[in-house]
Design a protein around this motif. Structure first.
Motif, PDB file in Angstrom:
ATOM      1  N   UNK A  77      37.546  65.432  35.499  1.00  0.00           N
ATOM      2  CA  UNK A  77      37.153  66.005  34.206  1.00  0.00           C
ATOM      3  C   UNK A  77      38.354  66.293  33.302  1.00  0.00           C
ATOM      4  N   UNK A  78      39.499  66.619  33.876  1.00  0.00           N
ATOM      5  CA  UNK A  78      40.644  67.085  33.085  1.00  0.00           C
ATOM      6  C   UNK A  78      41.816  66.116  33.004  1.00  0.00           C
ATOM      7  N   UNK A  79      41.770  65.014  33.723  1.00  0.00           N
ATOM      8  CA  UNK A  79      42.941  64.146  33.837  1.00  0.00           C
ATOM      9  C   UNK A  79      43.410  63.588  32.491  1.00  0.00           C
ATOM     10  N   UNK A  80      42.491  63.261  31.610  1.00  0.00           N
ATOM     11  CA  UNK A  80      42.905  62.717  30.311  1.00  0.00           C
ATOM     12  C   UNK A  80      43.617  63.775  29.474  1.00  0.00           C
ATOM     13  N   UNK A  81      43.101  65.010  29.474  1.00  0.00           N
ATOM     14  CA  UNK A  81      43.764  66.089  28.741  1.00  0.00           C
ATOM     15  C   UNK A  81      45.148  66.351  29.325  1.00  0.00           C
ATOM     16  N   UNK A  82      45.238  66.391  30.645  1.00  0.00           N
ATOM     17  CA  UNK A  82      46.516  66.620  31.312  1.00  0.00           C
ATOM     18  C   UNK A  82      47.527  65.531  30.951  1.00  0.00           C
ATOM     19  N   UNK A  83      47.101  64.294  30.964  1.00  0.00           N
ATOM     20  CA  UNK A  83      47.996  63.169  30.678  1.00  0.00           C
ATOM     21  C   UNK A  83      48.520  63.201  29.245  1.00  0.00           C
ATOM     22  N   UNK A  84      47.779  63.814  28.342  1.00  0.00           N
ATOM     23  CA  UNK A  84      48.192  63.876  26.936  1.00  0.00           C
ATOM     24  C   UNK A  84      49.183  65.008  26.658  1.00  0.00           C
TER      25      UNK A  84
ATOM     26  N   UNK B 155      51.407  70.746  30.833  1.00  0.00           N
ATOM     27  CA  UNK B 155      50.291  70.272  31.648  1.00  0.00           C
ATOM     28  C   UNK B 155      50.241  70.936  33.011  1.00  0.00           C
ATOM     29  N   UNK B 156      51.402  71.091  33.649  1.00  0.00           N
ATOM     30  CA  UNK B 156      51.446  71.726  34.970  1.00  0.00           C
ATOM     31  C   UNK B 156      51.026  73.198  34.870  1.00  0.00           C
ATOM     32  N   UNK B 157      51.460  73.890  33.833  1.00  0.00           N
ATOM     33  CA  UNK B 157      51.038  75.284  33.628  1.00  0.00           C
ATOM     34  C   UNK B 157      49.540  75.362  33.361  1.00  0.00           C
ATOM     35  N   UNK B 158      49.028  74.433  32.577  1.00  0.00           N
ATOM     36  CA  UNK B 158      47.605  74.398  32.250  1.00  0.00           C
ATOM     37  C   UNK B 158      46.764  74.186  33.512  1.00  0.00           C
TER      38      UNK B 158
END
Length: 166
Positions: A133-140, A146-149
């Motif tokens: 669910x979150x991989x695209x947001x993380x990659x951006x 991203x790691x903190x998120x």
């Protein structure tokens, strides 16, 4: 009631962790146990238990409980998966973690010998779903951001390791 408890929240290198006496590294059968664990969550070569994690993006929570007698945890709705092993611990020091320093070392009570090790797990499917669910947001995101998120979902995937002398 456990007599000792250690917790580790980490991303295991290569998506697996092991449970073993630190002196019993590189024993025969490790690769076969790793292959079996990829479909059965955990497997053993007789001297080391390998646990393959469901994902490697979110940190997993691993808690080790040392007991004097039979642990209270059993397969339930709370912990739907459970696998049991017998493990030799000739130094009375149990190493739980990965091979890259993400580990706890536990001094076990009593004499060296064989220990019953019960691996319970939960949250594997939820962690996979959250990553998807979150991989695209993380990659951006920039890596640090991203790691903190991702930290908000740390520990969705959990492993409980109950240990007692036999």
């Amino acid at each position: 009631m456990p007599i000792q408890q250690e917790e580790l929240l980490f991303r295991p290198q290569y998506s697996y962790l092991t449970v073993r006496d630190y002196t019993l590294v590189d024993q025969p059968g490790f690769n076969q146990a790793l292959t079996v664990a990829q479909t059965q969550v955990a497997a053993s070569n007789g001297s080391e238990i390998v646990i393959v994690c469901a994902q490697d993006t979110l940190r997993i929570r691993t808690v080790v409980y040392v007991h004097e007698d039979q642990p209270a945890c059993s397969e339930s709705d709370e912990w739907p998966g459970r696998i049991s092993f017998t493990l030799p611990v000739p130094t009375s020091q149990l190493h739980v973690g990965d091979a890259f320093g993400n580990a706890v070392i536990i001094d076990l009570p009593g004499p060296p010998g064989d220990f019953a090790v019960d691996i319970s797990y939960r949250g594997r499917e939820q962690a996979r779903a959250k990553v998807a669910e979150t991989i695209e947001q993380f990659a951006a995101m920039p890596l640090r951001q991203g790691m903190e998120w991702l930290e908000q979902w740390s520990g969705i995937e959990e492993y409980r390791i109950d240990v007692r002398h036999i």
